[in-house]
Design a protein around this motif. Structure first.
Motif, PDB file in Angstrom:
ATOM      1  N   PRO A 251     -45.562 -26.043 -38.752  1.00 18.04           N
ATOM      2  CA  PRO A 251     -44.255 -26.698 -38.908  1.00 18.04           C
ATOM      3  C   PRO A 251     -44.369 -28.138 -39.402  1.00 18.04           C
ATOM      4  CG  PRO A 251     -44.778 -26.328 -36.590  1.00 18.04           C
ATOM      5  CD  PRO A 251     -45.806 -25.601 -37.381  1.00 18.04           C
TER       6      PRO A 251
ATOM      7  N   ARG B 100     -59.641 -31.644 -33.154  1.00 20.86           N
ATOM      8  CA  ARG B 100     -59.341 -30.739 -32.043  1.00 20.86           C
ATOM      9  C   ARG B 100     -58.048 -29.953 -32.338  1.00 20.86           C
ATOM     10  NH1 ARG B 100     -59.215 -31.517 -25.985  1.00 20.86           N
ATOM     11  NH2 ARG B 100     -59.971 -33.606 -26.299  1.00 20.86           N
ATOM     12  N   GLU B 101     -57.048 -30.677 -32.829  1.00 27.78           N
ATOM     13  CA  GLU B 101     -55.775 -30.013 -33.119  1.00 27.78           C
ATOM     14  C   GLU B 101     -55.932 -28.973 -34.235  1.00 27.78           C
ATOM     15  OE1 GLU B 101     -53.674 -34.279 -32.388  1.00 27.78           O
ATOM     16  OE2 GLU B 101     -52.779 -33.022 -33.930  1.00 27.78           O
TER      17      GLU B 101
ATOM     18  N   THR C 214     -57.792 -26.012 -32.971  1.00 24.58           N
ATOM     19  CA  THR C 214     -56.933 -25.219 -32.083  1.00 24.58           C
ATOM     20  C   THR C 214     -55.969 -24.365 -32.899  1.00 24.58           C
ATOM     21  OG1 THR C 214     -57.066 -26.950 -30.409  1.00 24.58           O
ATOM     22  CG2 THR C 214     -55.295 -25.360 -30.165  1.00 24.58           C
ATOM     23  N   MET C 215     -55.364 -24.984 -33.915  1.00 19.85           N
ATOM     24  CA  MET C 215     -54.417 -24.220 -34.734  1.00 19.85           C
ATOM     25  C   MET C 215     -55.111 -23.109 -35.509  1.00 19.85           C
ATOM     26  SD  MET C 215     -51.355 -26.715 -35.861  1.00 19.85           S
ATOM     27  CE  MET C 215     -52.138 -28.246 -36.189  1.00 19.85           C
ATOM     28  N   ARG C 216     -56.347 -23.405 -35.961  1.00 22.45           N
ATOM     29  CA  ARG C 216     -57.107 -22.347 -36.636  1.00 22.45           C
ATOM     30  C   ARG C 216     -57.410 -21.220 -35.652  1.00 22.45           C
ATOM     31  NH1 ARG C 216     -60.128 -23.040 -41.052  1.00 22.45           N
ATOM     32  NH2 ARG C 216     -59.928 -20.783 -40.969  1.00 22.45           N
ATOM     33  N   ALA C 217     -57.763 -21.589 -34.404  1.00 21.17           N
ATOM     34  CA  ALA C 217     -58.074 -20.571 -33.390  1.00 21.17           C
ATOM     35  C   ALA C 217     -56.840 -19.730 -33.101  1.00 21.17           C
ATOM     36  CB  ALA C 217     -58.572 -21.242 -32.113  1.00 21.17           C
ATOM     37  N   ILE C 218     -55.688 -20.372 -33.013  1.00 25.91           N
ATOM     38  CA  ILE C 218     -54.443 -19.648 -32.715  1.00 25.91           C
ATOM     39  C   ILE C 218     -54.121 -18.634 -33.810  1.00 25.91           C
ATOM     40  CG2 ILE C 218     -51.924 -19.984 -32.658  1.00 25.91           C
ATOM     41  CD1 ILE C 218     -52.444 -22.518 -31.023  1.00 25.91           C
ATOM     42  N   GLY C 219     -54.540 -18.948 -35.049  1.00 28.58           N
ATOM     43  CA  GLY C 219     -54.297 -17.983 -36.118  1.00 28.58           C
ATOM     44  C   GLY C 219     -53.733 -18.570 -37.400  1.00 28.58           C
ATOM     45  N   PHE C 220     -53.625 -19.894 -37.451  1.00 27.42           N
ATOM     46  CA  PHE C 220     -53.188 -20.499 -38.711  1.00 27.42           C
ATOM     47  C   PHE C 220     -54.379 -20.522 -39.667  1.00 27.42           C
ATOM     48  CE2 PHE C 220     -49.990 -22.162 -35.808  1.00 27.42           C
ATOM     49  CZ  PHE C 220     -48.830 -21.945 -36.533  1.00 27.42           C
ATOM     50  N   GLY C 221     -54.166 -20.044 -40.876  1.00 26.71           N
ATOM     51  CA  GLY C 221     -55.255 -19.921 -41.829  1.00 26.71           C
ATOM     52  C   GLY C 221     -55.572 -21.232 -42.525  1.00 26.71           C
TER      53      GLY C 221
ATOM     54  N   VAL D 218     -64.437 -23.429 -37.139  1.00 31.91           N
ATOM     55  CA  VAL D 218     -63.584 -23.622 -35.955  1.00 31.91           C
ATOM     56  C   VAL D 218     -64.428 -23.754 -34.686  1.00 31.91           C
ATOM     57  CG1 VAL D 218     -61.696 -22.651 -34.617  1.00 31.91           C
ATOM     58  CG2 VAL D 218     -61.770 -22.310 -37.087  1.00 31.91           C
TER      59      VAL D 218
ATOM     60  N   LEU E  73     -64.610 -26.967 -32.173  1.00 28.79           N
ATOM     61  CA  LEU E  73     -64.214 -26.902 -30.764  1.00 28.79           C
ATOM     62  C   LEU E  73     -65.367 -27.355 -29.865  1.00 28.79           C
ATOM     63  CD1 LEU E  73     -62.285 -23.508 -30.742  1.00 28.79           C
ATOM     64  CD2 LEU E  73     -61.302 -25.756 -30.321  1.00 28.79           C
TER      65      LEU E  73
END
Lengths: 245, 389
Positions: free
Chosen positions: B4, B287-288, B291-298, B382, B386
């Motif tokens: 976003p 870190r952010e 984290t977003m890559r881990a969540i699934g943002f490509g 990623v 982390l």
């Protein structure tokens, strides 16, 4: 049911077969995981313990599709993830994995609602559906009334609860928790463990948790000990705790 | 769905001390860029507005400016009789003119600057009907009187209404001030061409140019054909507006190139500022990002997100640069017109087009400065990111 001898029949949710993970550091090959086998059925709550450097986080990263093994295969819910492209793996993570980190890893500039909503932005849910899901997740973790608070306005325990809400909001196949109580005081840690236990018992979530905390490990259905890259089933907590110390 | 945009807005706000370096760098560059172009545009607009579509300028064939021109009295008579020339009653609206350069001290510095003194005919205000006397009166033919453009009294010492000045060996009285609508004529001094010839001891049957007021803009071709086909004539005919547009070319090109060079050098620095800001943003937020890559943002989502942030910073910088130069709009300055060797007063023209160009320039700097850090943000492993936390 959890097995570490590779004797699973193939019906397990997570199947790890012959996984090695090696790193090169300063020209030296480091064998972090060796010939690792693991079968985890759906709804299991598994705790991994072991000394620092034993490969716990590496195993978690492999199971979560954040890293790839040097050898071997990992299959989750019928998907073999070890040979997926980076793009496919990213999509797979979004669908199947909920991450809970030791330092919560919330986005500081987003409020609790927006943090929890992040995984849903990768779905096709409408805005109102996303709102419903986020509110439900925050209600489960007991923070529905704090959805407009920013991470800096929350205590550590509350931040971790928001992180748990973010992990469960898209209803992933399993949750990966990397030291979820590692940065919390005892009281907050117990609240988080109560929450994870509830997710396991009431919502039948499959949870894999790395921890140094014996109290956390006690909550799991199964405790696995990882030492020098090898998994041992059914280790006694006092042995493990001694290993940690 | 991408990361976003609110994340970028708030990240920029949260990290404003770092972002402000890039914002100010880009603002300064855009400000200089627009200022230089508005200078060129103002110069060009001043000269172009000196001409009108229904006036034709006749100068000697091959002359690049009227300063180098020579039009004889016999040629003037042929021009007056040519088809397409407008008339006031029976009198043709043609102004044969003589142009000289006279030094006058600038008010700002006290040093002399060349003023273009134009000897015109008595019907000059009918030939150039947009020029109006706003103070005093027009000169009396045959007298040593001057009317000056509205910029002249403010730019030079001694050329106020009622003053008597000496130049060319003659004494002259300023009897009027005219308004030429912001054109180059506003920087000129006018007098009777015959008196000017006498004072400067020029032959009275030689002029440097003749300006003919045409019945309509469309009458130019007929007028031109008639003049150029006449074997007695050795002149070039051009539409007055085209002549002045051509006059502005050298100076506007010079200002544009100079401005381009300065802006390019500054842009180089501004891009480095943006690069530095975005690289530090990537480092601070590893870190952010992880984290977003881990969540699934490509990776593409991360690249787009950081590019949006770079563009946001550059847009704010561009906007600031635009706002900073807005007060320049209309501000009068002066420069040498190399075609006439005279000082020309003109105003900065900060137009909507220039502002849009400034914003585009800012966004281009943001894009160039944003791509490498965005790619770095997306390409970091990623798990490693982390683990480094």
């Amino acid at each position: 049911m959890v097995r570490v001898d590779g004797s699973g029949s193939g019906g397990a949710l997570i199947q790890v077969r012959g996984v090695d993970k090696n790193y090169s550091r300063a020209g030296e090959e480091i064998h972090v995981l060796q010939s690792l086998n693991l079968d985890v059925d759906k709804g299991e709550f598994v705790a991994f313990m072991g000394p620092s450097g034993s490969g716990k986080t590496t195993l978690l990263n492999l199971l979560g599709g954040l890293d790839v093994p040097t050898h071997g295969s990992i299959t989750v819910d019928g998907d073999e993830i070890t040979h997926m492209s980076a793009g496919k793996l990213t999509q797979w993570r979004a669908r199947h994995v909920g991450f809970i980190f030791q330092m919560y890893n919330l986005i500081p500039v987003l409020n609790a609602f927006q943090n929890v909503e992040l995984p849903l932005l990768l779905t096709k849910l409408s805005k109102s559906e996303r709102r419903q899901h986020v509110e439900a997740a925050l209600t489960i973790v007991g923070l529905a009334e704090r959805m407009n608070h920013y991470p800096r306005q929350l205590s550590g325990g509350q931040e971790q609860r928001v992180a748990i809400a973010r992990a469960i909001v898209a209803d992933p196949t399993f949750l990966l928790c990397d030291e979820p109580t590692g940065d919390l005081d005892r009281k907050s840690a117990d609240e988080i463990l109560d929450l994870l236990t509830r997710l396991s018992t009431e919502y039948h979530k499959t949870i894999l948790m790395v921890t140094h905390d014996p109290a956390a490990a006690e909550r799991a259905h199964t405790l696995l000990h990882l030492n020098k890259g090898v998994l041992v089933e059914g280790a006694h907590l006092d042995q493990v705790a001694g290993g940690v110390a | 769905m991408p990361i976003p945009v609110v994340y970028n807005f708030r990240s920029v706000r949260a990290r404003w001390p770092s972002a402000i370096v890039a914002v100010l760098g880009i603002a300064g560059t855009v400000g200089v860029f627009i200022a230089m172009l508005s200078l060129a545009m103002g110069f060009k607009a001043t000269l172009v507005s000196s001409g009108t579509a229904d006036n034709a300028l006749v100068i000697r064939a091959g002359a690049t400016s009227e300063m180098m021109g020579a039009v004889t009295l016999d040629e003037v008579k042929i021009i007056q009789d040519a088809p397409g020339v407008a008339r006031n009653g029976s009198a043709p609206l043609v102004s044969p003119e003589v142009v000289v350069i006279a030094p006058f001290p600038l008010r700002a510095t006290g040093t002399d600057a060349n003023v273009q003194v134009r000897g015109v005919s008595g019907n000059a205000l009918l030939v150039r009907d947009k020029i109006k006397i706003v103070q005093g009166r027009f000169f009396q033919p045959g007298l040593s009187e001057l009317v000056v453009g509205r910029n002249v009294p403010d730019t030079y010492n001694g050329l106020n209404l009622g003053n008597t000045v000496t130049f060319g060996g003659g004494k002259w009285t300023v009897v009027g001030i005219f308004d030429a609508g912001g054109s180059a004529f506003d920087s000129e001094v006018w007098c009777d061409s015959r008196v000017l010839d006498q004072v400067y001891k020029y032959p009275e049957n030689i002029f440097q140019s003749a300006t003919a007021h045409l019945t309509s803009p469309a009458a130019l071709q007929e007028f031109k054909d008639s003049i150029t086909a006449d074997p007695r004539m050795n002149v070039d005919v051009s539409r007055e507006i085209d002549y002045y547009a051509k006059q502005s070319t050298r100076m506007t090109t010079l200002i544009t190139i100079l401005g381009g060079v300065v802006a390019s050098i500054m842009a180089f620095g501004a891009i480095f500022g943006a690069l530095n800001t975005m690289y530090s943003a990537v480092a601070e937020r590893s870190r952010e990002i992880a984290t977003m890559r881990a969540i699934g943002f490509g990776a593409p989502s991360v690249i787009i997100s950081f590019l949006i942030e770079a563009l946001l910073i550059s847009f704010i910088g561009g906007l600031l640069g635009c706002l900073a130069v807005l007060p320049l709009n209309g501000l009068t300055t002066g420069a040498m017109n190399w075609q006439t060797f005279s000082h020309l007063a003109f105003a900065f023209r900060v137009t909507p087009l220039l502002l849009a160009m400034g914003i585009i320039f800012a966004l281009a700097m943001g894009l160039i400065g944003g791509v490498p850090p965005a790619v770095r943000a997306a390409s970091r492993p990623v798990a490693q990111s982390l683990r480094e936390l």
